[in-house]
Design a protein around this motif. Structure first.
Motif, PDB file in Angstrom:
ATOM      1  N   LEU A   4       0.802  -1.221   0.000  1.00 32.05           N
ATOM      2  CA  LEU A   4       0.000   0.000   0.000  1.00 32.05           C
ATOM      3  C   LEU A   4       0.841   1.280   0.000  1.00 32.05           C
ATOM      4  CD1 LEU A   4      -2.659   1.551   0.186  1.00 32.05           C
ATOM      5  CD2 LEU A   4      -2.674   1.071   2.645  1.00 32.05           C
ATOM      6  N   LEU A  39      -1.199  -5.446  -1.847  1.00 30.84           N
ATOM      7  CA  LEU A  39      -2.338  -5.239  -2.742  1.00 30.84           C
ATOM      8  C   LEU A  39      -2.160  -6.080  -3.996  1.00 30.84           C
ATOM      9  CD1 LEU A  39      -2.466  -1.331  -2.586  1.00 30.84           C
ATOM     10  CD2 LEU A  39      -3.750  -2.937  -1.183  1.00 30.84           C
ATOM     11  N   ARG A  44      -4.473  -2.561  -7.276  1.00 32.31           N
ATOM     12  CA  ARG A  44      -3.602  -1.433  -7.640  1.00 32.31           C
ATOM     13  C   ARG A  44      -4.052  -0.794  -8.947  1.00 32.31           C
ATOM     14  NH1 ARG A  44       0.373  -5.297  -6.621  1.00 32.31           N
ATOM     15  NH2 ARG A  44       1.058  -5.173  -8.781  1.00 32.31           N
ATOM     16  N   LYS A  73      -5.911   6.424   6.301  1.00 32.31           N
ATOM     17  CA  LYS A  73      -6.508   5.204   6.836  1.00 32.31           C
ATOM     18  C   LYS A  73      -7.537   5.652   7.856  1.00 32.31           C
ATOM     19  CE  LYS A  73      -5.337   0.965   9.284  1.00 32.31           C
ATOM     20  NZ  LYS A  73      -5.875   1.169  10.625  1.00 32.31           N
ATOM     21  N   LEU A  78      -9.023   2.156   3.717  1.00 29.59           N
ATOM     22  CA  LEU A  78      -8.232   3.139   2.990  1.00 29.59           C
ATOM     23  C   LEU A  78      -9.218   4.133   2.390  1.00 29.59           C
ATOM     24  CD1 LEU A  78      -5.533   4.071   1.681  1.00 29.59           C
ATOM     25  CD2 LEU A  78      -6.132   2.587  -0.252  1.00 29.59           C
ATOM     26  N   LEU A 132      -9.655  -2.469   4.204  1.00 26.39           N
ATOM     27  CA  LEU A 132      -8.355  -3.155   4.104  1.00 26.39           C
ATOM     28  C   LEU A 132      -8.469  -4.644   4.364  1.00 26.39           C
ATOM     29  CD1 LEU A 132      -6.069  -0.440   5.696  1.00 26.39           C
ATOM     30  CD2 LEU A 132      -6.259  -1.077   3.288  1.00 26.39           C
ATOM     31  N   VAL A 135      -8.921  -6.244   1.059  1.00 27.97           N
ATOM     32  CA  VAL A 135      -7.654  -6.297   0.339  1.00 27.97           C
ATOM     33  C   VAL A 135      -6.818  -7.456   0.840  1.00 27.97           C
ATOM     34  CG1 VAL A 135      -5.501  -5.050  -0.077  1.00 27.97           C
ATOM     35  CG2 VAL A 135      -7.663  -3.834  -0.146  1.00 27.97           C
TER      36      VAL A 135
END
Length: 142
Positions: A4, A39, A44, A73, A78, A132, A135
């Motif tokens: 990240l 990620l 991305r 954050k 995010l 997150l 992710v």
């Protein structure tokens, strides 16, 4: 390069370079410490394209003098906000273009949420919220 913080550095670099030849001043507000979450290339790529679309819209349509790229954050998510001080637009006009729809689709494909706020004469703000944990789960599935 899949962490990240690396993506955030890249997005900031892209924004600086994108607006350098324009009269629009680019400002950044980035959290000091972002978790080193890995990620996927899909995450991305979609985040990059969504942010790039927001920048394109600002450069083409907003008549802004300033743009802000804010990355932070918030709890376990995010948050990426691309905001300008331009002329804004009627929300009904957004349906005529593909840009905002593409941004929403890209963000939702990776498990995030997309929202925008605009006010005629008052600028526009595009907000990406990506949990997150999604992710991390997606990364673990690779």
């Amino acid at each position: 390069n899949d962490l990240l913080p690396n993506l955030v550095d890249y997005l900031c670099h892209v924004a600086e370079e994108f607006f350098r030849p324009t009269p629009i001043r680019c400002r950044m507000e980035v959290a000091d410490s972002l978790p080193p979450v890995a990620l996927t290339s899909e995450v991305r790529h979609n985040l990059y394209l969504a942010v790039r679309e927001a920048m394109n819209n600002i450069a083409k349509h907003s008549q802004a003098t300033e743009v802000w790229l804010r990355i932070q954050k918030l709890e376990n998510s995010l948050v990426i906000i691309v905001e300008d001080n331009g002329r804004g637009f009627e929300e009904s006009a957004a349906a005529a273009g593909e840009g905002l729809l593409n941004m929403r689709r890209r963000v939702e494909e990776i498990g995030g949420k997309f929202a925008f706020e605009t006010k005629t004469g008052g600028g526009t703000s595009c907000r990406i919220l990506l949990p997150l944990k999604i992710v991390a789960t997606m990364h673990g599935a690779d």
